[in-house]
Design a protein around this motif. Structure first.
Motif, PDB file in Angstrom:
ATOM      1  N   THR B1337     -86.343 -28.409  -5.415  1.00  0.00           N
ATOM      2  CA  THR B1337     -86.139 -28.081  -4.011  1.00  0.00           C
ATOM      3  C   THR B1337     -85.129 -26.954  -3.940  1.00  0.00           C
ATOM      4  OG1 THR B1337     -84.458 -29.760  -3.873  1.00  0.00           O
ATOM      5  CG2 THR B1337     -86.681 -30.357  -3.177  1.00  0.00           C
ATOM      6  N   LEU B1338     -84.871 -26.507  -2.776  1.00  0.00           N
ATOM      7  CA  LEU B1338     -83.953 -25.382  -2.603  1.00  0.00           C
ATOM      8  C   LEU B1338     -82.566 -25.706  -3.141  1.00  0.00           C
ATOM      9  CD1 LEU B1338     -84.964 -24.195   0.942  1.00  0.00           C
ATOM     10  CD2 LEU B1338     -85.262 -22.959  -1.222  1.00  0.00           C
ATOM     11  N   ALA B1339     -82.171 -26.951  -2.907  1.00  0.00           N
ATOM     12  CA  ALA B1339     -80.822 -27.343  -3.295  1.00  0.00           C
ATOM     13  C   ALA B1339     -80.685 -27.491  -4.804  1.00  0.00           C
ATOM     14  CB  ALA B1339     -80.460 -28.645  -2.598  1.00  0.00           C
ATOM     15  N   GLU B1340     -81.799 -27.639  -5.471  1.00  0.00           N
ATOM     16  CA  GLU B1340     -81.697 -27.946  -6.904  1.00  0.00           C
ATOM     17  C   GLU B1340     -82.349 -26.848  -7.718  1.00  0.00           C
ATOM     18  OE1 GLU B1340     -84.061 -31.431  -6.944  1.00  0.00           O
ATOM     19  OE2 GLU B1340     -82.544 -32.669  -5.981  1.00  0.00           O
ATOM     20  N   SER B1341     -82.004 -25.642  -7.447  1.00  0.00           N
ATOM     21  CA  SER B1341     -82.619 -24.555  -8.201  1.00  0.00           C
ATOM     22  C   SER B1341     -82.104 -24.551  -9.638  1.00  0.00           C
ATOM     23  CB  SER B1341     -82.331 -23.223  -7.535  1.00  0.00           C
ATOM     24  OG  SER B1341     -80.953 -22.954  -7.642  1.00  0.00           O
ATOM     25  N   SER B1342     -82.903 -23.966 -10.469  1.00  0.00           N
ATOM     26  CA  SER B1342     -82.546 -23.985 -11.884  1.00  0.00           C
ATOM     27  C   SER B1342     -81.252 -23.196 -12.149  1.00  0.00           C
ATOM     28  CB  SER B1342     -83.695 -23.392 -12.692  1.00  0.00           C
ATOM     29  OG  SER B1342     -84.077 -22.154 -12.132  1.00  0.00           O
ATOM     30  N   GLU B1343     -81.084 -22.161 -11.356  1.00  0.00           N
ATOM     31  CA  GLU B1343     -79.865 -21.364 -11.537  1.00  0.00           C
ATOM     32  C   GLU B1343     -78.637 -22.218 -11.326  1.00  0.00           C
ATOM     33  OE1 GLU B1343     -82.349 -20.279  -9.535  1.00  0.00           O
ATOM     34  OE2 GLU B1343     -83.168 -18.784 -10.923  1.00  0.00           O
ATOM     35  N   GLU B1344     -78.737 -23.005 -10.307  1.00  0.00           N
ATOM     36  CA  GLU B1344     -77.622 -23.865  -9.976  1.00  0.00           C
ATOM     37  C   GLU B1344     -77.327 -24.822 -11.130  1.00  0.00           C
ATOM     38  OE1 GLU B1344     -76.364 -26.056  -5.817  1.00  0.00           O
ATOM     39  OE2 GLU B1344     -78.394 -25.311  -6.097  1.00  0.00           O
ATOM     40  N   CYS B1345     -78.428 -25.303 -11.712  1.00  0.00           N
ATOM     41  CA  CYS B1345     -78.269 -26.230 -12.830  1.00  0.00           C
ATOM     42  C   CYS B1345     -77.524 -25.563 -13.971  1.00  0.00           C
ATOM     43  CB  CYS B1345     -79.635 -26.682 -13.335  1.00  0.00           C
ATOM     44  SG  CYS B1345     -80.518 -27.658 -12.149  1.00  0.00           S
ATOM     45  N   TYR B1346     -78.004 -24.403 -14.309  1.00  0.00           N
ATOM     46  CA  TYR B1346     -77.323 -23.689 -15.400  1.00  0.00           C
ATOM     47  C   TYR B1346     -75.879 -23.387 -15.033  1.00  0.00           C
ATOM     48  CZ  TYR B1346     -81.861 -23.183 -17.631  1.00  0.00           C
ATOM     49  OH  TYR B1346     -83.064 -23.440 -18.234  1.00  0.00           O
ATOM     50  N   ALA B1347     -75.689 -23.010 -13.791  1.00  0.00           N
ATOM     51  CA  ALA B1347     -74.350 -22.672 -13.345  1.00  0.00           C
ATOM     52  C   ALA B1347     -73.415 -23.853 -13.461  1.00  0.00           C
ATOM     53  CB  ALA B1347     -74.410 -22.176 -11.905  1.00  0.00           C
ATOM     54  N   ASN B1348     -73.953 -25.008 -13.299  1.00  0.00           N
ATOM     55  CA  ASN B1348     -73.112 -26.203 -13.354  1.00  0.00           C
ATOM     56  C   ASN B1348     -72.989 -26.772 -14.761  1.00  0.00           C
ATOM     57  OD1 ASN B1348     -72.076 -26.992 -10.647  1.00  0.00           O
ATOM     58  ND2 ASN B1348     -74.233 -26.724 -10.123  1.00  0.00           N
ATOM     59  N   GLY B1349     -73.463 -26.035 -15.716  1.00  0.00           N
ATOM     60  CA  GLY B1349     -73.214 -26.443 -17.089  1.00  0.00           C
ATOM     61  C   GLY B1349     -74.318 -27.260 -17.718  1.00  0.00           C
ATOM     62  N   MET B1350     -75.438 -27.250 -17.123  1.00  0.00           N
ATOM     63  CA  MET B1350     -76.543 -27.987 -17.741  1.00  0.00           C
ATOM     64  C   MET B1350     -77.236 -27.109 -18.757  1.00  0.00           C
ATOM     65  SD  MET B1350     -77.963 -29.978 -14.474  1.00  0.00           S
ATOM     66  CE  MET B1350     -77.266 -31.533 -13.982  1.00  0.00           C
ATOM     67  N   ASP B1351     -77.829 -27.762 -19.754  1.00  0.00           N
ATOM     68  CA  ASP B1351     -78.427 -27.004 -20.835  1.00  0.00           C
ATOM     69  C   ASP B1351     -79.884 -26.633 -20.544  1.00  0.00           C
ATOM     70  OD1 ASP B1351     -76.219 -27.043 -22.714  1.00  0.00           O
ATOM     71  OD2 ASP B1351     -76.515 -29.209 -22.620  1.00  0.00           O
ATOM     72  N   SER B1352     -80.502 -27.526 -19.853  1.00  0.00           N
ATOM     73  CA  SER B1352     -81.906 -27.254 -19.579  1.00  0.00           C
ATOM     74  C   SER B1352     -82.308 -28.080 -18.362  1.00  0.00           C
ATOM     75  CB  SER B1352     -82.775 -27.646 -20.780  1.00  0.00           C
ATOM     76  OG  SER B1352     -84.123 -27.387 -20.479  1.00  0.00           O
ATOM     77  N   PHE B1353     -83.485 -27.910 -18.010  1.00  0.00           N
ATOM     78  CA  PHE B1353     -83.903 -28.775 -16.896  1.00  0.00           C
ATOM     79  C   PHE B1353     -85.387 -29.110 -17.034  1.00  0.00           C
ATOM     80  CE2 PHE B1353     -85.135 -24.692 -15.359  1.00  0.00           C
ATOM     81  CZ  PHE B1353     -86.239 -24.931 -14.563  1.00  0.00           C
ATOM     82  N   ILE B1354     -85.673 -30.238 -16.541  1.00  0.00           N
ATOM     83  CA  ILE B1354     -87.070 -30.675 -16.468  1.00  0.00           C
ATOM     84  C   ILE B1354     -87.387 -30.796 -14.989  1.00  0.00           C
ATOM     85  CG2 ILE B1354     -88.714 -32.492 -17.010  1.00  0.00           C
ATOM     86  CD1 ILE B1354     -86.860 -33.380 -19.236  1.00  0.00           C
TER      87      ILE B1354
END
Lengths: 154, 1372
Positions: B1337-1354
């Motif tokens: 969703t808009l709130a959970e964009s992959s960029e945000e994930c990476y920005a928050n220190g996540m390594d990857s996303f599914i």
């Protein structure tokens, strides 16, 4: 038919599934779910879907309560509920429920009350449709399981 | 008002209307070409308006049926009819037309012309045009109306005309009828009434007066008198007259004397006044003056007397056939014709009667009738017998059903034993088992079933006995035939009759008693079961024999009947031939005696010698006194002499008169007598329906009596029949006469003439040859009696009798059939009841067993349980099959028409088959291009047929390939002529307007084939009985391949239900091809609106446009790990695109490999269930760590694919266990942070499938707590969570990793209890891989994930594939 009954039931199931896929009620995630079912958890899909229905029922009820309240303004809570619903729906592959939930959620994000009400309506409708379909599917599945167990001891 | 005339009248009307409609059509076609739609609409209106239906009949002629016209004309009839009474109706009708006649007839046409000119109008003139069109249509309506009125008018006119004609005709008919009546009873025509006319007699009584014109008593006078007297004497006309009369009479008598005819005249007291051709022993005086009753005694006399009296009373001539049974002449049947006789005062004075002997005719006729009857009866019996055979077959089938039920019950019987045994053997009773065991319904049901079984057994035994008695019947019956047939049949039966019939039953009984056996008796029990099974097979065999037997019996009976019928027919033919010539009376040969006494009797009268005239001689001198004196004297003397002579003459005259009188008396008397007899004869004959004639040996008429009125004698005499008449029967009669002439034997025959002269009449013709004295044939006498009405009556009677007999026979046969049917129905009813009765407890058993199977059981228990479940399911399936079949048979099954794509159906069928394929077979589908993409039919049934045939093919094929071939063919011979089976049309929802196509579908294989001929086995040929229920190619096959033999029967029935045909060709060891031809409607492509066809949807779902036209699919068995690299998951599901190899055995083995439990049926169940969806990852995971095991299990599975699942199970279990242990050791620690229960469940299951376990945290806080406590190899973090979302939690974890403390977390408000040493411990870890799970969703964009220190996303939803990829990346 001996052995043919299985095929027929399987065909019925496939057809039902196909139609559900075609209508967009389900998506590939449901297949994932089916693949997760194995001998150790032979009723996995059934269980998951059942839990999904239980949970969703609760969520929908509370959503309705929230929206029916004239004084309400807790769109965030609605959003959370919807998140839940979206998540679980996409997990089981209930695509249409998920999609209408997303629409609902965007309405709630805009604090659009009529939109929310309409969204809720649609979600409920989709949910019930899904439930009926799933019910039918499980019934077929059960019959097919019975038929598939046929062996010829000759 | 008679029907035909109105029909005739309708014909021109029809043509008239046809013409009219054609004109209208033409008019439309020309005027409104540009406004086609409008026209079509108008035409529909028009056609609706007048209810005109055009249809083309078989001869390609256009016929117009006009229902309304009919109705109208009928109405008109009534009106016109009433117009006969008051005179104003005609004008009234006219007025009506005038009043209602729509105006502007010619104007309409003009305006239409205008409209035509404007057809080239441009767009701007569209509204105008529309207006015009509207105008046009209204004008059309007007026109139509007008046409109708005109038509009405015309119809009325025609009707009236018809009325008049009909009336005229009716009048004429009435007149005719009257005339006929009159003619029948001759009451109206006094000139024709037989009146006894005494003038006839009087004429001969008149005496001729001698008229002499000379002066009395002169010589001349006397002389003249004498002369005239002499003349009178000489020239009596009696003889000539008599001679003439005699000639005719001679012929008549001659013809009559030998003819089998009796004639008589009776007065009103029915006393005989005259009889002709009386019975030879009776003298005339014995008859005359007496009545029938007084003369004869015996049967029929009274009847004939009554009949005569009736005729006398009614005054109407009539015919009747009466059979006399008198002592005098035995049993003889006479066709008696009686007519009343009136005197001049028109009072009835008696009757004429004429009897013709028709005994032999009647006898012949009787025989014929009887034969016909017999024939009809036999035919009816035959057909009924066929029915009975059919019904019996049905009944036998039901018996088979019972047998199957019995088998089913046997299974049920075994089931509890297993349970029981198991329960006893295993000390630990699971609670579920307890439920099963203690389930009251269960334990109650069993004895009931047992009892039922016993009953059934008894019943079966009884039936067997009855069958045996039937067999006895055959033996008796067959003795009628050449002995070898019977013995042959006997031998066959005896030889092949399975032994141990009663023993079998006993042993089954014993087996039943052992239900309480414990574990020690298990082998014994198994033995018994085996025995039971073999006994069952025996029973089944016996039943089959019984059935065969019964059928054979019935067939034989049929044969006998047919033979009898044939014999009867032959006999009939013989009889007909024989009866054509039946005279055995050579002594009665009529000889035409031309010197007959009749002619001789009347001889010429001898002329009396006349007195010679004497000369007066005078010897004196002339003119002297003496002379004169002498002269006077001599004259005186002469005078004296003259007077003397005169006196003498007078005397003589008197004498001669006397003699003449005395002479004429016998003549007159004779004549009178003759006349009287002849009078009677003629009198009787003249009105009798009899024709008599004499023909010479060239068959030229020499004499005819009672000829057809319009023919003159000269038209007939000297000619032959053929020359006189034309038409049917003439030739036959001539031939018959000639035949009689040649054979020299009198004969009778009934011949129906169809001549222009007198229409259709049947004559009973009696012909006898005539011989001259030299015994040479010189001609024939023939006599014909008209028997048309008799024949008609007789025909009717015969028909009635025939019908009656047939009806009786049918009735009796029907009773039989009804009896059998009732029995069958009862059997059916019982079958249904039993099915239900069995089903409910059985489903209880199976259900319980299934519940049991979900609990923890050890290997042995599970194995037993699986057997139990599968057996139970088999029984259920069997019962369902039986019910299914009876549904098709009883015609309850309804077909539905859905649109479908044959290619997809074929593909899916093959896929399905491939999914459950256990052999190394190639499955292929071949569809020719001309097969339509979409057709309409009952896709479900077609699939059922295809699936059944394919599974059959696979079952009997061990290597090679199995395939389906589709191609379009022309209308097959069995369906040609009827275009499309009406039933099928209806069933398939086809209508005539839509195009249909015949598609031929071949299901071929390279299997063992079906033996066309079998030597040693009981059945001569396997192919013909292939489609019969419960029939398999042979008992060996049944043993080897299993199955009930219902599948093909059902297929055939389904195909036939859909209007098609199912055939098979086969070659042993080379393969078989099952071909079915079905009609389909070609789907119109434009309406997709309500198209909910599922196979169609597959296509929408799968974006592969070429799939719709692809004509070839192949599914090959997959060997080795060709597919192990793993494609997209979706590529291997059931929606596999064409040409992708669908794995067969290996996939299944993978299922086994990952199967931790040691079950077979259950695992297979899952596979079948998943069939296409079997997940690829499993294959991967398995093939990765232990490829060798896979091949091993693969081979084992292939080896045991046929033998059953039990053997391969052990190996598989071993391998899977080993594998499981291995995976246990290398288990990484994973944390799943997720708040959604569903997601957790799904993820958990996926992990389990991938062989991992994980901990769960419900939100960020819990996650942090968990991470703090345990070191994880991987964290799967949901982004959107309550309390603390994934992003924040990740940030906190990262900050901990960096700083080594949870300050940030504490700052954020996370309540974390920290113990220092723990913290240190954790600190040493590397960067923890955190994988986000986002819903994108808009709130959970992959960029945000990476920005928050996540390594990857599914991205959610998580799929196994994604998870696997992810885990592989981060765990290795």
């Amino acid at each position: 038919m001996l052995g043919l009954g299985v095929d027929r039931l399987q065909a019925d199931i496939n057809r039902l599934l196909t139609s559900l896929f075609h209508q967009g009620v389900l998506d590939e995630q449901f297949l994932q779910l089916q693949q997760l079912q194995d001998e150790t958890s032979p009723t996995f899909v059934y269980d998951v879907i059942n839990i999904y229905f239980d949970e969703s029922e609760k969520l929908l009820r509370s959503l309705r309560l929230l929206l029916m309240d004239r004084e309400f303004s807790d769109y965030k809570k609605i959003g959370l509920h919807l998140n839940q619903l979206v998540g679980s729906s996409s997990s089981i592959g209930a695509r249409r429920v998920r999609n209408v939930c997303v629409a609902f959620r965007s309405a709630s994000e805009l604090n659009n009350r009529p939109g929310c009400l309409r969204g809720l309506e649609i979600v409920e409708h989709e949910y019930h449709y899904l439930k009926n379909m799933m019910h039918e599917l499980f019934q077929l599945e059960q019959q097919r399981l019975l038929a598939a167990g046929v062996r010829y001891p000759m | 008002m008679s029907r035909p005339s109105s029909d005739i009248c309708l014909l021109p009307l029809t043509f008239y209307r046809l013409l009219k409609h054609m004109v209208v059509l033409l008019f439309f076609g020309k005027e409104y070409k540009s406004q086609k739609k409008q026209i079509t609409h108008s035409f529909f209106l028009l056609s609706n308006y007048s209810f005109v239906n055009y249809y083309q009949d078989s001869g390609q002629r256009w016929i117009v049926t006009d229902s309304e016209a009919l109705i109208q004309t009928e109405e008109m009839d009534i009106k016109v009819l009433s117009s006969m009474w008051p005179e104003d109706v005609g004008t009234q009708a006219d007025n009506r037309f005038n009043v209602e006649k729509p105006a502007g007839d010619s104007d309409t046409l003009k305006e239409v012309d205008i409209a035509e000119k404007r057809t080239m109008a441009d767009l701007k003139r569209l509204p105008e045009l529309m207006n015009m069109t509207n105008q046009g249509s209204s004008q059309l309506t007007n026109l139509v109306k007008q046409w109708e009125y005109t038509q009405d008018h015309a119809v009325k006119l025609f009707k009236e005309e018809v009325k008049i004609l009909t009336r005229q005709r009716e009048e004429a008919e009435a007149k005719e009828l009257k005339i006929i009546e009159e003619h029948n009873f001759e009451t109206q025509e006094p000139e024709n009434v037989p009146v006894l006319d005494d003038t006839m007699y009087r004429g001969f009584k008149h005496k001729k007066r001698v008229k002499i014109d000379e002066e009395f008593d002169t010589v001349a006078y006397w002389k003249q008198k004498a002369l005239s007297l002499e003349k009178m004497l000489e020239a009596t006309p009696v003889e000539k007259l008599t001679q003439n009369l005699k000639r005719a009479e001679g012929f008549l008598h001659f013809i009559l004397q030998n003819a089998p005819i009796v004639m008589g005249h009776q007065d009103k007291d029915l006393r005989y006044l005259f009889i002709y051709n009386k019975f030879p022993t009776l003298r005339e005086q014995n008859i005359l003056g007496k009545t029938d009753v007084e003369i004869f005694q015996g049967v029929g006399v009274k009847e004939s007397e009554d009949f005569k009296r009736e005729v006398l009373e009614k005054g109407k001539a009539s015919k009747k056939e009466i059979t006399f049974e008198t002592e005098l002449f035995g049993s003889k049947t006479f066709l008696i014709y009686v007519e009343p006789v009136y005197n001049k005062a028109r009072e009835k004075i008696g009757i004429n009667h004429m009897g013709m002997e028709v005994t032999d005719q009647v006898r012949k006729r009787e025989k014929m009738a009887k034969l016909r009857e017999d024939n009809a009866v036999r035919k009816a019996m035959e057909s009924e017998l066929n029915k009975t055979i059919h019904v019996t077959m049905l009944k036998l089938c039901h018996r088979m059903n019972f047998l199957l039920l019995f088998v089913a019950m046997f299974f049920i019987h075994i089931l509890p034993e297993f349970t029981h045994l198991k329960l006893r053997s295993q000390e630990r009773l699971s609670s579920d088992l307890c439920t099963v065991h203690s389930s009251p319904s269960f334990s109650v049901n069993l004895p009931v079933i047992g009892a039922g079984e016993e009953k059934l057994l008894i019943k079966m035994a009884c039936e067997m006995e009855t069958d045996q008695t039937e067999e006895m019947d055959i033996e008796v019956l067959s003795s009628m035939w050449p002995e070898d047939v019977g013995t042959q049949a006997d031998n066959q039966f005896n030889v092949e009759k399975p032994a141990g019939d009663s023993d079998t039953l006993k042993e089954v009984d014993i087996a039943e008693k052992r239900t309480m056996a414990d574990l020690k008796r298990l082998p014994e029990l198994m033995n018994t079961t085996d025995q039971g099974t073999s006994q069952l097979t025996n029973l089944v065999k016996q039943w089959e024999y019984m059935q065969d037997h019964a059928v054979k019996l019935l067939r034989e009976e049929l044969k006998i009947l047919t033979k009898q019928r044939e014999e009867a027919e032959a006999k009939e033919l013989k009889i007909i031939e024989e009866h054509n010539f039946e005279s055995q009376e050579p002594e009665n040969v009529p000889v035409l005696d031309d010197t007959s006494h009749l002619f001789r009797r009347f001889k010429h009268k001898k002329r009396d010698a006349l007195v010679g005239s004497k000369r007066v001689e005078i010897d004196e001198e002339f003119d002297t006194v003496q002379y004169w004196k002498q002269k006077a004297l001599s004259l005186e003397k002469m005078l004296e002499a003259s007077t003397e002579r005169e006196r003498r003459l007078i005397e003589k005259l008197n004498e001669s008169l006397k003699t003449m009188e005395s002479h004429s008396a016998p003549v007159e008397e004779l004549t009178q007598n003759l006349k009287r007899a002849e009078g009677f004869l003629h009198f009787i004959l003249q009105n009798a329906p009899i024709v008599m004639g004499h023909q010479d040996k060239d068959l030229r008429y020499l004499f005819i009596y009672n000829k057809f009125p319009t023919l003159r004698e000269q038209d007939i005499l000297g000619k032959t029949d053929v020359e006189i008449f034309h038409g049917g029967g003439v030739k036959e009669s001539e031939d018959f006469k000639r035949e009689v002439l040649e054979k020299g034997k009198a004969s009778k025959r009934e011949i129906t003439f169809e001549t222009e002269l007198f229409g259709s009449k049947t004559f009973l013709i009696y012909v006898e040859p005539v011989y001259n004295k030299a015994r040479e044939k010189i001609g024939i006498n023939y006599m014909g009696m008209e028997v048309t009405d008799q024949v008609r009556k007789r025909e009717k009677m015969a028909k009635l009798r025939e019908d009656n007999a047939v009806r009786k026979a049918m009735e009796s046969e029907l009773n039989k059939t009804i009896h059998i049917t009732e029995e069958t129905m009862r059997a059916k009813q019982m079958l249904a009841t039993m099915s239900h009765e069995i089903r409910s407890p059985l489903s209880g058993v199976v259900g319980m067993a299934e519940i049991l199977s979900t609990t923890k059981l050890d290997k042995e228990q599970r194995q037993l349980l699986n057997v139990m479940i599968s057996s139970g399911d088999l029984v259920l399936q069997l019962i369902n099959d039986i019910l299914d079949l009876s549904k098709v048979e009883s015609g309850v099954m309804r077909l539905e028409a859905t649109k479908f794509r044959p290619r997809e159906v074929v593909k899916h069928v093959l896929q399905t088959a491939a999914a459950s394929l256990k052999k190394d077979l190639t499955l292929e589908g071949n569809i020719t291009d001309e097969v339509p993409i979409e057709v309409v039919g009952d896709v479900l049934r077609i699939r059922q047929i295809l699936t059944n045939l394919i599974s059959n093919a696979i079952k009997f094929t061990h290597e090679g390939k199995v395939g389906i071939k589709l191609k379009v063919i022309s209308v097959p011979s069995f369906a040609s002529g009827m275009e499309l089976n009406a039933d099928a049309e209806e069933q398939n929802g086809l209508t005539e307007t839509e195009t249909s196509v015949w598609i031929r579908c071949d299901v071929y294989d390279t299997g063992i084939g079906i033996p066309g001929k079998r030597n040693r086995t009981r059945r001569q040929k396997a192919l013909p009985c292939l489609f019969k229920k419960y029939m398999q190619a042979s008992a060996d096959h049944a043993r080897k391949y299993g199955g009930t033999g219902l599948g093909l029967a059902i297929c055939k029935q389904l195909v036939e239900l859909m209007g098609g045909q199912l055939t098979v060709t086969s070659q042993v060891n080379a393969g078989s091809t099952f071909t079915f031809i079905l009609p389909y409607k070609v789907a119109t492509s434009d309406d997709h609106s309500d198209d909910q066809d599922f196979s169609d949807m597959v296509d929408h779902h799968q974006p592969e446009p070429d799939d719709t036209t692809e004509g070839y699919f192949q599914f090959k068995p997959l060997l080795g790990s060709i597919y192990s690299n793993g494609g997209p998951v979706i590529g291997n599901n059931s929606f596999l695109p064409h040409k992708v190899m669908l794995t067969s055995p290996l996939k299944r083995i993978n299922g086994f490999v990952s199967d931790t439990s040691n079950n077979t049926a259950q695992s297979e169940t899952t596979q079948v269930e998943n069939n296409g969806y079997i997940d690829e990852t499993r294959l991967e995971t398995c093939s990765g760590p232990c490829p060798s095991k896979e091949t091993e299990s693969c081979s084992s599975s292939q080896a045991s694919s046929e033998g059953g699942a039990l053997e391969m199970e052990s190996e598989l279990t071993v391998s899977s266990r080993r594998e499981e242990e291995e995976t246990e050791t290398t288990k990484p620690k994973i944390l799943l942070v997720e708040d959604n229960k569903i997601n957790i469940m799904v993820a958990k299951s996926m992990m389990k499938q991938l062989g991992y376990t994980f901990d769960i945290a419900n939100n960020g806080v819990e996650a942090i707590t968990a991470i703090k406590g345990t070191s994880y190899d991987l964290v799967l973090m949901d982004v959107c969570m309550p309390v603390l979302d994934g992003l924040k939690a990740t940030r906190l974890i990262r900050s901990y990793e960096e700083s080594g403390n949870w300050d940030a977390a504490i700052e954020a408000g996370v309540d974390i209890k920290i113990s220092e040493n723990e913290q240190a411990c954790v600190h040493s870890t590397n960067r923890l891989p955190i994988i986000a799970m986002t819903a994108n969703t808009l709130a959970e964009s992959s960029e945000e994930c990476y920005a928050n220190g996540m390594d990857s996303f599914i991205s959610k939803p998580v799929t196994l594939q994604k998870l696997k990829e992810c885990l592989r990346r981060y765990l290795h």
